[in-house]
Design a protein around this motif. Sequence first.
Motif, PDB file in Angstrom:
ATOM      1  N   GLN A 155      -4.669   3.464   8.216  1.00 16.00           N
ATOM      2  CA  GLN A 155      -5.381   4.444   7.400  1.00 16.00           C
ATOM      3  C   GLN A 155      -4.807   5.810   7.715  1.00 16.00           C
ATOM      4  O   GLN A 155      -4.916   6.292   8.849  1.00 16.00           O
ATOM      5  CB  GLN A 155      -6.881   4.401   7.695  1.00 16.00           C
ATOM      6  N   PHE A 169      -4.423   9.429  11.704  1.00 13.72           N
ATOM      7  CA  PHE A 169      -4.204   8.020  11.377  1.00 13.72           C
ATOM      8  C   PHE A 169      -5.085   7.148  12.266  1.00 13.72           C
ATOM      9  O   PHE A 169      -5.343   7.471  13.433  1.00 13.72           O
ATOM     10  CB  PHE A 169      -2.748   7.618  11.634  1.00 13.72           C
ATOM     11  N   THR A 170      -5.543   6.041  11.695  1.00 14.81           N
ATOM     12  CA  THR A 170      -6.240   5.020  12.490  1.00 14.81           C
ATOM     13  C   THR A 170      -5.675   3.651  12.139  1.00 14.81           C
ATOM     14  O   THR A 170      -5.081   3.468  11.066  1.00 14.81           O
ATOM     15  CB  THR A 170      -7.753   5.027  12.238  1.00 14.81           C
ATOM     16  N   SER A 190      -1.459  -1.942   4.405  1.00  9.16           N
ATOM     17  CA  SER A 190      -1.974  -3.199   4.941  1.00  9.16           C
ATOM     18  C   SER A 190      -0.814  -4.122   5.314  1.00  9.16           C
ATOM     19  O   SER A 190       0.248  -4.066   4.700  1.00  9.16           O
ATOM     20  CB  SER A 190      -2.868  -3.895   3.912  1.00  9.16           C
ATOM     21  N   ASN A 248      -4.776   9.751   6.861  1.00  6.22           N
ATOM     22  CA  ASN A 248      -5.500  10.877   6.263  1.00  6.22           C
ATOM     23  C   ASN A 248      -4.754  12.178   6.542  1.00  6.22           C
ATOM     24  O   ASN A 248      -3.898  12.233   7.434  1.00  6.22           O
ATOM     25  CB  ASN A 248      -6.912  10.953   6.831  1.00  6.22           C
ATOM     26  N   ALA A 286      -4.210  -2.695   9.342  1.00  8.57           N
ATOM     27  CA  ALA A 286      -4.040  -1.642   8.336  1.00  8.57           C
ATOM     28  C   ALA A 286      -3.616  -0.355   9.038  1.00  8.57           C
ATOM     29  O   ALA A 286      -3.668  -0.251  10.269  1.00  8.57           O
ATOM     30  CB  ALA A 286      -5.344  -1.432   7.570  1.00  8.57           C
ATOM     31  N   ARG A 308      -3.663   4.077   2.443  1.00  4.84           N
ATOM     32  CA  ARG A 308      -3.927   2.966   3.364  1.00  4.84           C
ATOM     33  C   ARG A 308      -2.877   1.891   3.179  1.00  4.84           C
ATOM     34  O   ARG A 308      -2.672   1.397   2.084  1.00  4.84           O
ATOM     35  CB  ARG A 308      -5.324   2.386   3.116  1.00  4.84           C
ATOM     36  N   SER A 362      -4.799  10.899   1.249  1.00  3.73           N
ATOM     37  CA  SER A 362      -4.934   9.715   2.098  1.00  3.73           C
ATOM     38  C   SER A 362      -4.246   8.520   1.454  1.00  3.73           C
ATOM     39  O   SER A 362      -4.112   8.443   0.231  1.00  3.73           O
ATOM     40  CB  SER A 362      -6.414   9.389   2.316  1.00  3.73           C
ATOM     41  N   GLY A 374       0.760  -1.238   0.000  1.00  2.00           N
ATOM     42  CA  GLY A 374       0.000   0.000   0.000  1.00  2.00           C
ATOM     43  C   GLY A 374       0.792   1.289   0.000  1.00  2.00           C
ATOM     44  O   GLY A 374       0.193   2.362   0.011  1.00  2.00           O
TER      45      GLY A 374
END
Length: 121
Positions: A81, A67-68, A21, A83, A79, A19, A17, A8
């Motif tokens: 994520q 980020f999450t 993985s 942003n 993952a 993502r 953004s 990713g």
Amino acid sequence: QVGLVESGGGLVQPGGSLRLSCAASGSISMVWFMGWSRQAPGKQRELVAGINSAGTRNYADSVKGRFTIPRDNAKNTVALQMNSLKPEDTAVYYCKAVIQEIGRASAMEYWGKGTLVTVSS
């Protein structure tokens, strides 16, 4: 044998953004922790985000709110994520996991090979 495979990374404009993985595979008995660290040129590697087996998440102050870290326990995947990316987020991102293999009494730390994230216009 346990392995981590990341995917990713790439080039993204500031404010965009991306993502990442990571999938853990092998003879896994228990995954105690999965997370992401990053290393920018000339800087030390830092933990960006992590989640333990209880579902507790932690984030570096520099990425909180942007980020999450979703995790799928059944698939042993995690993952990241990302942003509202900033140029200072540019780094090689590494997946990290603490995994207990089947038949072993203790867990070990594993690292992926890393994936490059470049934030630039």
